[in-house]
Design a protein around this motif. Structure first.
Motif, PDB file in Angstrom:
ATOM      1  N   ALA A  88       0.819  -1.215   0.000  1.00 48.25           N
ATOM      2  CA  ALA A  88       0.000   0.000   0.000  1.00 48.25           C
ATOM      3  C   ALA A  88       0.852   1.264   0.000  1.00 48.25           C
ATOM      4  N   GLU A  89       2.044   1.193   0.559  1.00 51.77           N
ATOM      5  CA  GLU A  89       2.926   2.364   0.569  1.00 51.77           C
ATOM      6  C   GLU A  89       3.319   2.774  -0.855  1.00 51.77           C
ATOM      7  N   VAL A  90       3.547   1.801  -1.717  1.00 53.47           N
ATOM      8  CA  VAL A  90       3.876   2.111  -3.115  1.00 53.47           C
ATOM      9  C   VAL A  90       2.671   2.771  -3.782  1.00 53.47           C
ATOM     10  N   ILE A  91       1.476   2.289  -3.487  1.00 51.06           N
ATOM     11  CA  ILE A  91       0.262   2.823  -4.104  1.00 51.06           C
ATOM     12  C   ILE A  91      -0.018   4.248  -3.630  1.00 51.06           C
ATOM     13  N   PHE A  92       0.041   4.473  -2.330  1.00 45.34           N
ATOM     14  CA  PHE A  92      -0.442   5.737  -1.773  1.00 45.34           C
ATOM     15  C   PHE A  92       0.644   6.746  -1.399  1.00 45.34           C
ATOM     16  N   GLU A  93       1.857   6.290  -1.128  1.00 49.25           N
ATOM     17  CA  GLU A  93       2.895   7.187  -0.625  1.00 49.25           C
ATOM     18  C   GLU A  93       3.986   7.510  -1.646  1.00 49.25           C
ATOM     19  N   THR A  94       4.176   6.647  -2.613  1.00 48.71           N
ATOM     20  CA  THR A  94       5.243   6.833  -3.595  1.00 48.71           C
ATOM     21  C   THR A  94       4.738   7.707  -4.744  1.00 48.71           C
ATOM     22  N   PRO A  95       5.486   8.738  -5.126  1.00 44.04           N
ATOM     23  CA  PRO A  95       5.068   9.549  -6.280  1.00 44.04           C
ATOM     24  C   PRO A  95       4.840   8.671  -7.514  1.00 44.04           C
ATOM     25  N   ILE A  96       3.856   9.030  -8.301  1.00 38.46           N
ATOM     26  CA  ILE A  96       3.450   8.223  -9.453  1.00 38.46           C
ATOM     27  C   ILE A  96       4.638   7.864 -10.335  1.00 38.46           C
TER      28      ILE A  96
END
Length: 187
Positions: A154-162
């Motif tokens: 979920a961190e990649v989905i919501f926290e990492t810039p696109i």
């Protein structure tokens, strides 16, 4: 093999513009096929602008306008006029699928007026369209070395810039992207 709640990370050899350097979140995978959302292909519209264009009427005030500045994503080449909200579980919507304790996907419009309000899921992304595979199609693409797979984060989905999601996913696999060959082959 069930890749629900996994990422498909496109290999450098992937040339399809819908998936080149793509990261797909797999929402469902079973014997009938697979369905997922590309999480790193923004289109030129923000969530807030999209909501204005489709004239979403709100009953609650917007108290989190920053959440509406994020880009809408091109979720894939199938049904590009259909919206999907991938979000942390919160509330009851007409058409939601709880994937796990951290993620749900909603396709009903009743979530849209809540985005940016106190009733919205704390974290969400909006995608138009989805990626779909018929029975055995994804397994064939995996056999052809088109994708790397990993458990979703979920961190990649919501926290990492696109624009950093592909590199981040590859790095979390313990791979240096420079070491991925664009050549297909078998040992």
């Amino acid at each position: 093999m069930n890749l629900t709640n996994h990422f498909l990370v496109a290999m450098p050899s992937m040339q399809d513009p819908h998936f080149k350097r793509g990261v797909v979140y797999v929402c469902e995978h079973n014997e009938e096929g697979a369905m997922g959302l590309v999480i790193n292909l923004p289109i030129e519209i923000s969530v807030g602008n999209m909501l204005e264009q489709i004239e979403v009427e709100r009953d609650l005030p917007v108290n989190n306008p920053d959440s509406l500045t994020q880009a809408v994503l091109n979720g894939g080449p199938v049904s590009e006029d259909r919206g999907f909200v991938l979000h942390q579980p919160k509330g009851q919507f007409d058409s939601s699928i709880s994937i796990n304790d951290e993620l749900s996907v909603t396709t009903s419009q009743d979530i849209l007026p809540l985005l940016g309000t106190s009733e919205a899921p704390e974290k969400f992304i909006v995608a138009l369209g989805y990626a779909g595979w018929s029975a055995g199609q994804l397994e064939q693409e995996l056999a052809e070395n088109s994708w790397l797979t990993m458990e979703a984060d979920a961190e990649v989905i919501f926290e990492t810039p696109i624009n950093e999601r592909w590199n981040t996913a590859v790095a979390r696999l313990g791979i240096n992207p420079a070491n991925l060959s664009i050549e297909k082959g078998h040992a």
